[in-house]
Design an enzyme around this catalytic site. Structure first.
Site, PDB file in Angstrom:
ATOM      1  N   ARG A 268      96.350  66.771 -34.362  1.00  0.00           N
ATOM      2  CA  ARG A 268      97.018  67.795 -35.170  1.00  0.00           C
ATOM      3  C   ARG A 268      97.988  68.610 -34.295  1.00  0.00           C
ATOM      4  O   ARG A 268      97.579  69.213 -33.301  1.00  0.00           O
ATOM      5  CB  ARG A 268      95.959  68.711 -35.795  1.00  0.00           C
ATOM      6  CG  ARG A 268      96.489  69.934 -36.496  1.00  0.00           C
ATOM      7  CD  ARG A 268      97.087  69.594 -37.842  1.00  0.00           C
ATOM      8  NE  ARG A 268      97.435  70.788 -38.583  1.00  0.00           N
ATOM      9  CZ  ARG A 268      98.272  70.789 -39.614  1.00  0.00           C
ATOM     10  NH1 ARG A 268      98.843  69.652 -40.021  1.00  0.00           N
ATOM     11  NH2 ARG A 268      98.532  71.903 -40.254  1.00  0.00           N
ATOM     12  N   GLU A 363      61.052  71.482 -43.879  1.00  0.00           N
ATOM     13  CA  GLU A 363      60.019  71.369 -42.830  1.00  0.00           C
ATOM     14  C   GLU A 363      59.831  72.695 -42.075  1.00  0.00           C
ATOM     15  O   GLU A 363      59.558  72.710 -40.875  1.00  0.00           O
ATOM     16  CB  GLU A 363      60.292  70.180 -41.920  1.00  0.00           C
ATOM     17  CG  GLU A 363      60.315  68.887 -42.749  1.00  0.00           C
ATOM     18  CD  GLU A 363      60.124  67.623 -41.974  1.00  0.00           C
ATOM     19  OE1 GLU A 363      59.467  67.651 -40.933  1.00  0.00           O
ATOM     20  OE2 GLU A 363      60.643  66.584 -42.436  1.00  0.00           O
TER      21      GLU A 363
HETATM   22  N1  CAA Z   1      48.559  71.791 -35.886  1.00  0.00           N
HETATM   23  C1  CAA Z   1      47.258  71.682 -36.289  1.00  0.00           C
HETATM   24  N2  CAA Z   1      46.576  72.705 -36.830  1.00  0.00           N
HETATM   25  C2  CAA Z   1      47.221  73.864 -36.967  1.00  0.00           C
HETATM   26  C3  CAA Z   1      48.568  74.047 -36.578  1.00  0.00           C
HETATM   27  C4  CAA Z   1      49.244  72.942 -36.007  1.00  0.00           C
HETATM   28  N3  CAA Z   1      50.508  73.051 -35.613  1.00  0.00           N
HETATM   29  N4  CAA Z   1      48.939  75.309 -36.840  1.00  0.00           N
HETATM   30  C5  CAA Z   1      47.863  75.910 -37.376  1.00  0.00           C
HETATM   31  N5  CAA Z   1      46.841  75.040 -37.452  1.00  0.00           N
HETATM   32  C6  CAA Z   1      45.479  75.286 -37.975  1.00  0.00           C
HETATM   33  C7  CAA Z   1      44.959  76.647 -37.554  1.00  0.00           C
HETATM   34  O1  CAA Z   1      44.257  76.578 -36.334  1.00  0.00           O
HETATM   35  C8  CAA Z   1      44.071  77.008 -38.719  1.00  0.00           C
HETATM   36  O2  CAA Z   1      42.798  76.407 -38.592  1.00  0.00           O
HETATM   37  P1  CAA Z   1      41.485  77.304 -38.196  1.00  0.00           P
HETATM   38  O3  CAA Z   1      41.396  78.340 -39.263  1.00  0.00           O
HETATM   39  O4  CAA Z   1      40.367  76.330 -38.190  1.00  0.00           O
HETATM   40  O5  CAA Z   1      41.791  77.889 -36.847  1.00  0.00           O
HETATM   41  C9  CAA Z   1      44.749  76.361 -39.908  1.00  0.00           C
HETATM   42  O6  CAA Z   1      45.571  75.314 -39.390  1.00  0.00           O
HETATM   43  C10 CAA Z   1      45.626  77.321 -40.687  1.00  0.00           C
HETATM   44  O7  CAA Z   1      46.483  77.935 -39.758  1.00  0.00           O
HETATM   45  P2  CAA Z   1      47.082  79.391 -39.994  1.00  0.00           P
HETATM   46  O8  CAA Z   1      45.979  80.302 -40.478  1.00  0.00           O
HETATM   47  O9  CAA Z   1      47.847  79.775 -38.790  1.00  0.00           O
HETATM   48  O10 CAA Z   1      48.046  79.089 -41.219  1.00  0.00           O
HETATM   49  P3  CAA Z   1      48.940  80.074 -42.075  1.00  0.00           P
HETATM   50  O11 CAA Z   1      48.541  79.956 -43.483  1.00  0.00           O
HETATM   51  O12 CAA Z   1      48.964  81.426 -41.454  1.00  0.00           O
HETATM   52  O13 CAA Z   1      50.359  79.382 -41.976  1.00  0.00           O
HETATM   53  C11 CAA Z   1      52.510  78.836 -41.112  1.00  0.00           C
HETATM   54  C12 CAA Z   1      51.050  79.242 -40.815  1.00  0.00           C
HETATM   55  C13 CAA Z   1      53.145  78.613 -39.752  1.00  0.00           C
HETATM   56  C14 CAA Z   1      53.256  79.900 -41.857  1.00  0.00           C
HETATM   57  C15 CAA Z   1      52.489  77.502 -41.914  1.00  0.00           C
HETATM   58  O14 CAA Z   1      52.005  77.719 -43.228  1.00  0.00           O
HETATM   59  C16 CAA Z   1      53.838  76.856 -42.017  1.00  0.00           C
HETATM   60  O15 CAA Z   1      54.242  76.124 -41.101  1.00  0.00           O
HETATM   61  N6  CAA Z   1      54.557  77.074 -43.147  1.00  0.00           N
HETATM   62  C17 CAA Z   1      55.783  76.346 -43.441  1.00  0.00           C
HETATM   63  C18 CAA Z   1      55.451  75.124 -44.243  1.00  0.00           C
HETATM   64  C19 CAA Z   1      56.545  74.110 -44.211  1.00  0.00           C
HETATM   65  O16 CAA Z   1      57.076  73.756 -43.162  1.00  0.00           O
HETATM   66  N7  CAA Z   1      56.844  73.565 -45.384  1.00  0.00           N
HETATM   67  C20 CAA Z   1      57.775  72.506 -45.515  1.00  0.00           C
HETATM   68  C21 CAA Z   1      57.160  71.445 -46.385  1.00  0.00           C
HETATM   69  S1  CAA Z   1      57.582  69.791 -46.051  1.00  0.00           S
HETATM   70  C22 CAA Z   1      59.165  69.638 -46.589  1.00  0.00           C
HETATM   71  O17 CAA Z   1      60.021  70.284 -46.120  1.00  0.00           O
HETATM   72  C23 CAA Z   1      59.419  68.689 -47.705  1.00  0.00           C
HETATM   73  C24 CAA Z   1      60.131  67.464 -47.414  1.00  0.00           C
HETATM   74  O18 CAA Z   1      60.012  66.564 -48.242  1.00  0.00           O
HETATM   75  C25 CAA Z   1      60.974  67.242 -46.247  1.00  0.00           C
END
Ligand code: CAA
Length: 379
Positions: A268, A363
């Site tokens: 350009r 995600e």
């Molecule tokens: N790996 C494994 N376990 C995990 C973890 C991980 N990364 N993170 C937390 N956990 C466990 C915790 O230890 C807990 O277990 P315990 O109670 O036995 O200790 C349990 O999982 C619940 O954890 P939290 O209490 O921390 O969970 P929360 O309800 O506070 O949520 C959050 C945390 C980070 C907000 C989570 O809910 C989150 O990531 N939310 C976003 C969801 C998301 O990404 N959605 C997208 C959907 S998929 C999509 O996009 C569709 C598609 O088709 C592409």
């Protein structure tokens, strides 16, 4: 972690680049325009082993590492973000949890055809009232003898319209709240599973996205993935891997925009010279190149940690956060470099700009990634 790619990594990168540039890039704008699911190309990716990159060969996959997967996914995303989204859901959100949590029968029955690309998968976590708050699941699974009866609605399901197999999260014990969620492997074509509203999206228009409605769908107890009550952990562990993939997709989109903008800047001419000779444009391109490299390094680090069996939750969130915000910034600046032409559908950068936005949302939004990172750094 080496900054140099091994011969095996270079091979998979070349393989993906070749199919991306020859078979995907020339058609991507048309698929976007007509919102056409690229079925033939998905079959081609399957034939090359790219629909089950990290699945062991015994279960129909390529048996490669996560680093190989992100190298391949970036190449596909450079050509078409929609195709990359379809590939990433099948690999990261469906094959990965089946590989990690499935038993041998489940792997033979479900993982093998998914990894071979004979079937397509989707991941059903989001609901009308469970987006960022993934633990607030309303879909229920009631046990009756040797079956669970699933009822509820799942929202924004990428691959939903075309999928054959769904990983579905549902409440099996309401009293246990987040610990009462379980994961199921569901045949999407079975009775009681219906495709609801199909989304009209801003970007990644060639990938399908819809509501999936479960109306007393009967699922055998043998299709419970992992243990009862382990569902949310399975979902969050799966999303850790998925977020590295979205990081790679975002790097690919940003790279496509950078390559287009730098080529255009050299062609350009304004005020008697190529606009690439103006420092204003040079600085934009320099920032783009730097941000893309930084994003890629974060993605590679997270994939490497995953391959080493180390904790990578924080690093995956950082990679997804930085790469998706880089994709948005770089594609916005690419439109700016193109000026008025950048706003036109005749040029590719407006598609890159629209495609980039979803990487900051699905995600886990950027806000959720910051929450995950903060919870780890404040430990
Ligand atoms: N790996 C494994 N376990 C995990 C973890 C991980 N990364 N993170 C937390 N956990 C466990 C915790 O230890 C807990 O277990 P315990 O109670 O036995 O200790 C349990 O999982 C619940 O954890 P939290 O209490 O921390 O969970 P929360 O309800 O506070 O949520 C959050 C945390 C980070 C907000 C989570 O809910 C989150 O990531 N939310 C976003 C969801 C998301 O990404 N959605 C997208 C959907 S998929 C999509 O996009 C569709 C598609 O088709 C592409």
């Amino acid at each position: 972690m080496s900054f140099l790619l091994s011969e095996q990594h270079r091979m998979i990168q070349r393989l993906a680049c070749d199919v991306a540039q020859k078979e995907i890039a020339p058609q991507a704008a048309q698929w976007d325009h007509t919102e056409t699911f690229p079925k033939v190309v998905i079959q081609k990716l399957a034939a090359l082993g790219l629909m089950g990159v990290c699945v062991p060969e015994v279960y129909g996959g390529s048996g490669l590492d996560h680093f190989s997967y992100v190298l391949a996914l970036e190449e596909i995303a450079v050509a078409c973000a929609s195709t990359a989204a379809i590939m990433s859901v099948n690999n990261s959100l469906v094959c990965e949890p089946l590989k990690l949590f499935g038993n041998d029968v489940q792997k033979k029955t479900f993982l093998t055809p998914l990894a071979r690309g004979e079937k397509l998968g989707c991941f059903c976590l989001s609901e009308p009232n469970a987006g960022s708050d993934a633990g607030n699941q309303q879909t229920v699974a009631v046990k009756k003898g040797d079956r669970f009866i699933l009822s509820g609605t799942k929202n924004f399901i990428t691959n939903g319209p075309q999928a054959d197999i769904a990983i579905v999260f549902a409440v099996t014990d309401k009293a246990q709240k987040k610990k009462g969620v379980s994961a199921f492997i569901v045949d999407k074509h079975q009775k009681g599973v219906e495709v609801g509203k199909v989304e009209k999206k801003m970007g990644i228009k060639a990938s399908g996205c819809c509501q999936l409605i479960f109306n007393e769908a009967e699922v055998s107890v043998q299709n419970l993935l992992g243990e009862e009550g382990q569902g949310l952990k399975i979902a969050l562990r799966t999303l850790d891997s998925g977020r590295i993939g979205i990081g790679a997709q975002a790097v690919g989109i940003a790279r496509a925009a950078f390559e287009a903008a730098s080529a255009y800047a050299k062609e350009r001419h304004q005020f008697g010279k190529a606009i690439s000779e103006f420092q204003a444009i040079q600085w934009i391109l320099a920032d783009m190149a730097t941000q893309i490299d930084a994003a890629r390094l974060l993605v590679h680090r997270a994939a490497h940690l995953d391959d080493e069996g180390r904790s990578f939750t924080k690093e995956a969130a950082m990679a997804k956060l930085f790469a998706s915000e880089t994709a948005m910034k770089v594609t916005t600046d690419a439109v700016q470099v193109y000026g008025g032409y950048g706003y036109s559908k005749e040029y590719p950068v407006e598609r890159f700009f629209r495609d980039a936005k979803i990487t900051e949302i699905y995600e886990g939004t950027s806000e959720i990634q910051r929450l995950v990172i903060a919870s780890q750094v404040l430990r």
